[in-house]
Design an enzyme around this catalytic site. Structure first.
Site, mmCIF file in Angstrom:
data_model
loop_
_atom_site.group_PDB
_atom_site.id
_atom_site.type_symbol
_atom_site.label_atom_id
_atom_site.label_comp_id
_atom_site.label_asym_id
_atom_site.label_seq_id
_atom_site.Cartn_x
_atom_site.Cartn_y
_atom_site.Cartn_z
ATOM 1 N N HIS A 76 0.836 -1.193 0.000
ATOM 2 C CA HIS A 76 0.000 0.000 0.000
ATOM 3 C C HIS A 76 0.873 1.246 0.000
ATOM 4 O O HIS A 76 1.795 1.356 0.807
ATOM 5 C CB HIS A 76 -0.902 0.039 1.238
ATOM 6 C CG HIS A 76 -1.664 -1.214 1.484
ATOM 7 N ND1 HIS A 76 -2.069 -1.608 2.740
ATOM 8 C CD2 HIS A 76 -2.107 -2.177 0.633
ATOM 9 C CE1 HIS A 76 -2.733 -2.755 2.657
ATOM 10 N NE2 HIS A 76 -2.766 -3.123 1.394
ATOM 11 N N TYR A 139 3.861 2.260 13.338
ATOM 12 C CA TYR A 139 4.253 3.307 12.388
ATOM 13 C C TYR A 139 3.605 4.643 12.745
ATOM 14 O O TYR A 139 2.453 4.724 13.142
ATOM 15 C CB TYR A 139 3.927 2.913 10.946
ATOM 16 C CG TYR A 139 2.517 2.451 10.668
ATOM 17 C CD1 TYR A 139 1.595 3.291 10.067
ATOM 18 C CD2 TYR A 139 2.103 1.156 10.993
ATOM 19 C CE1 TYR A 139 0.305 2.867 9.792
ATOM 20 C CE2 TYR A 139 0.816 0.717 10.725
ATOM 21 C CZ TYR A 139 -0.079 1.586 10.136
ATOM 22 O OH TYR A 139 -1.366 1.155 9.878
#
Length: 481
Positions: A76, A139
Site C-alpha cells: 500500500h 508506524y
C-alpha cells in the site's frame, strides 16, 4: 532489488539512504537491555532530524499486532510519510516506489527488528511479512487516516513479477487478506502524482510572472482573488490542502496611500496580516512550505547601508505595518521562504509603465530624486522563488530584487524617457517633501536598497536592474516604422 541484512544492535544512532528510492532511509538505533528487558528511543526528533530525517510532523501512531509467523500485509502506498518500526518480534519488509518519475518500480527489502526502523516517503508502497509470532509492527504518519484518504491510496500485488520480491515465506503459505491478493500488477498501477504547489494571487503582476515561469508544470495550481480571497480566513481553513506541499502567496493589498484611510486600513490588515496569519496556520497544520512575498516598506528607509535580512522592522505607514505583521506570522512556519522585494515591475500598471505613457504623451513630469532602491522585475522574483524551491535552499528570509547600482525614481524615469526617444531633461527631479507637499499620502522609505548577498550565496544571480529595464522597455516601445 536492493537488500540490507540486519546486524547486531548498533551502539550509535545512524540513518542510511536507500539506493534507488529517493528520500527513503534506514535507521539503526541503540537498544539498551538488561535482565528486565530492553529500552530504545524509537523516535527522537532532535537527534534524528540532525541525521537527515525530515522533520515530518507525525500526528498519528498506529500499531499492527500479528499473532502468527507469515502474516503478510500490503503493498500500500498511502498519501503521507511513514516512520516504520517494530516494538516486538521481527519482520521482512518490502517497499516499492510507486511515485511518478524515474524511480517508479524501484524495490527495497530488509528485515526490521527493534533496533531498525525505516522512513518511508509518501507514495512509496509498504508491505511486510512477520518472521516471529506476536510481532507488533508500529508506524507514525503525518496525516490523519480517513475514509476519504483511502481513495488516494495506490496498491500493488504482493506477487507482482516485476517487483520480484523474494518473500521468506511463499505467499501461497502466508496469511494475507483476499483484498491484498486482488491488487493490480505494476503495469496497471497509476503512478502516485507529486504533491502540488498552489499560487495565490495568480491574477496580479507577480502571479502572472509565476504562471509564465511554471508554464507546462502539471503540479502547479493557481488561485486568483476571486477563487480564494486572503481576506476570507474561513475559506482558507476550509480549503482542501491534502494534495499540496507548497503555497506561494503572491497576493497582497498594495494600495499604499489608500491604506491610510479608514476603509483601506481595515482592508490592508485583513489581507496582509490576518490573511497571512491564517495561511501560516494552515501551513503549520498541514506541513506545507510557505513562500510569502513582502516589501521594503517594512523598513523606515533611514539606514545608510543596504538592508540585510536581519535588519529590524520599522515600518512608517499602515501598508508597511500590515506587511511587517504578515512577515512575523509567515516566519512561524517551520519551512518558509519570506521574500522581500522593492519597486516591483511586471505586467500591468507600474511605475515604469506610467513613465513610458507620460513620455509617449509628451508630458514632462516631476519625479522624486531622494528615494533610492532597485527595481524588482516580476520575472526575476519568479525565477528566484523557483530557484529556492528547486534547490531546497535553507528556510528563512531572502531579499530578492534585481541587482546593480541603486538608482532614484528620477533616474529610472530618465532612462525610460531616453528609451522612448525623449530628452532626459524632460524629467525634473525633486525631493519627496516637495513632491508630496499638501497631499494626504503614506510616508515612503528613502532608502529601499536590499542587500542581495544571502540569495546570491544560494547560487541565484539576479539580473542587473538597468539591463532588465532596457529589456522591459524594448518589449514595450512600439516600432516607429
Amino acid at each position: 532489488m536492493a537488500e540490507v541484512k540486519p546486524t547486531l544492535p548498533p551502539t550509535d544512532l545512524s540513518a542510511t539512504p536507500v539506493p534507488g528510492i529517493p528520500g527513503m532511509l534506514v535507521i539503526r538505533m541503540p537498544v539498551h537491555g538488561d535482565n528486565r528487558g530492553w529500552f530504545k528511543e524509537n523516535w527522537q526528533r532532535a537527534k534524528m532530524t540532525a541525521l537527515g530525517l525530515p522533520d515530518f510532523g507525525p500526528v498519528q501512531n498506529n500499531i499492527s499486532f500479528n499473532a502468527s509467523v507469515g502474516t503478510t500485509r500490503g503493498i500500500h502506498a498511502e498519501p503521507w510519510d511513514k516512520y516504520v518500526s517494530v516494538a516486538t518480534g521481527r519482520i521482512f519488509g518490502a517497499w516499492v516506489d510507486m511515485r511518478a518519475g524515474g524511480s517508479f518500480g524501484a524495490v527495497f527489502t530488509t528485515e526490521l527488528d527493534p533496533g531498525t526502523a525505516v522512513f518511508v516517503p509518501r507514495g512509496v508502497g509498504n508491505a511486510f511479512q512477520t518472521l516471529e509470532p506476536n510481532t507488533a509492527y508500529t508506524y507514525l504518519v503525518n496525516d490523519h487516516w480517513s475514509t476519504e484518504a483511502t481513495a488516494r491510496y495506490a496498491f500493488l500485488n504482493l506477487a507482482d513479477e516485476t517487483a520480484g520480491i523474494d518473500w521468506p515465506i511463499p505467499l501461497e503459505r502466508a496469511e494475507l487478506s483476499d483484498k491484498d491478493r486482488q491488487h493490480p500488477r505494476l503495469a496497471h498501477v497509476a503512478p502516485v502524482p507529486p504533491l502540488r504547489t498552489l499560487v495565490l494571487g495568480a491574477g496580479g503582476q507577480l502571479g502572472t510572472a509565476l504562471r509564465r515561469r511554471f508554464a507546462g508544470r502539471e503540479d502547479v495550481d493557481y488561485a486568483t482573488r476571486a477563487d480564494l480571497d486572503l481576506a476570507n480566513t474561513s475559506a482558507l481553513f476550509a480549503y482542501d490542502w491534502s494534495g499540496f506541499s507548497t503555497v506561494i502567496n503572491a497576493g497582497a493589498y498594495t494600495q499604499v496611500d489608500a491604506a491610510e484611510t479608514s476603509d483601506g486600513r481595515a482592508a490592508a490588515w485583513a489581507v496582509n496580516a490576518t490573511g497571512v496569519a491564517a495561511l501560516a496556520r494552515v501551513c503549520i497544520e498541514h506541513g506545507l512550505t510557505f513562500v510569502h512575498v513582502s516589501s521594503d516598506y517594512v523598513f523606515d528607509g533611514t539606514s545608510t547601508v543596504p538592508y540585510t535580512e536581519e535588519a529590524a522592522l520599522a515600518p512608517l505607514g499602515v501598508y508597511g505595518q500590515s506587511k511587517a505583521a504578515g512577515d512575523l506570522a509567515a516566519a512561524t512556519v517551520p519551512n518558509h521562504y519570506l521574500i522581500r522585494t522593492s519597486w516591483v515591475v511586471g505586467t500591468g500598471g507600474n511605475f515604469v509603465a506610467t513613465m513610458l505613457n507620460l513620455a509617449n504623451r509628451g508630458i514632462e513630469p516631476n519625479v522624486v530624486n531622494d528615494q533610492f532602491g532597485r527595481l524588482s522585475f516580476t520575472d526575476t522574483i519568479a525565477a528566484g522563488i523557483d530557484h529556492l524551491l528547486a534547490t531546497d535552499a535553507p528556510a528563512g528570509t531572502y531579499n530578492l530584487t534585481n541587482a546593480g547600482d541603486p538608482a532614484s525614481w528620477a533616474d529610472i524615469a530618465e532612462e525610460t524617457f531616453a528609451a522612448a526617444g525623449r530628452e532626459r531633461l524632460s524629467v525634473t527631479g525633486i525631493s519627496t517633501a516637495e513632491y508630496f507637499a499638501g497631499k494626504q499620502v503614506a510616508p515612503r522609505p528613502l532608502n529601499s536598497v536590499l542587500d542581495l548577498a544571502k540569495i546570491s550565496a544560494t547560487g541565484f544571480t539576479p539580473q542587473d536592474q538597468h539591463e532588465a529595464l532596457r529589456s522591459y522597455l524594448a518589449g514595450h516601445i512600439s516600432d516607429p516604422a
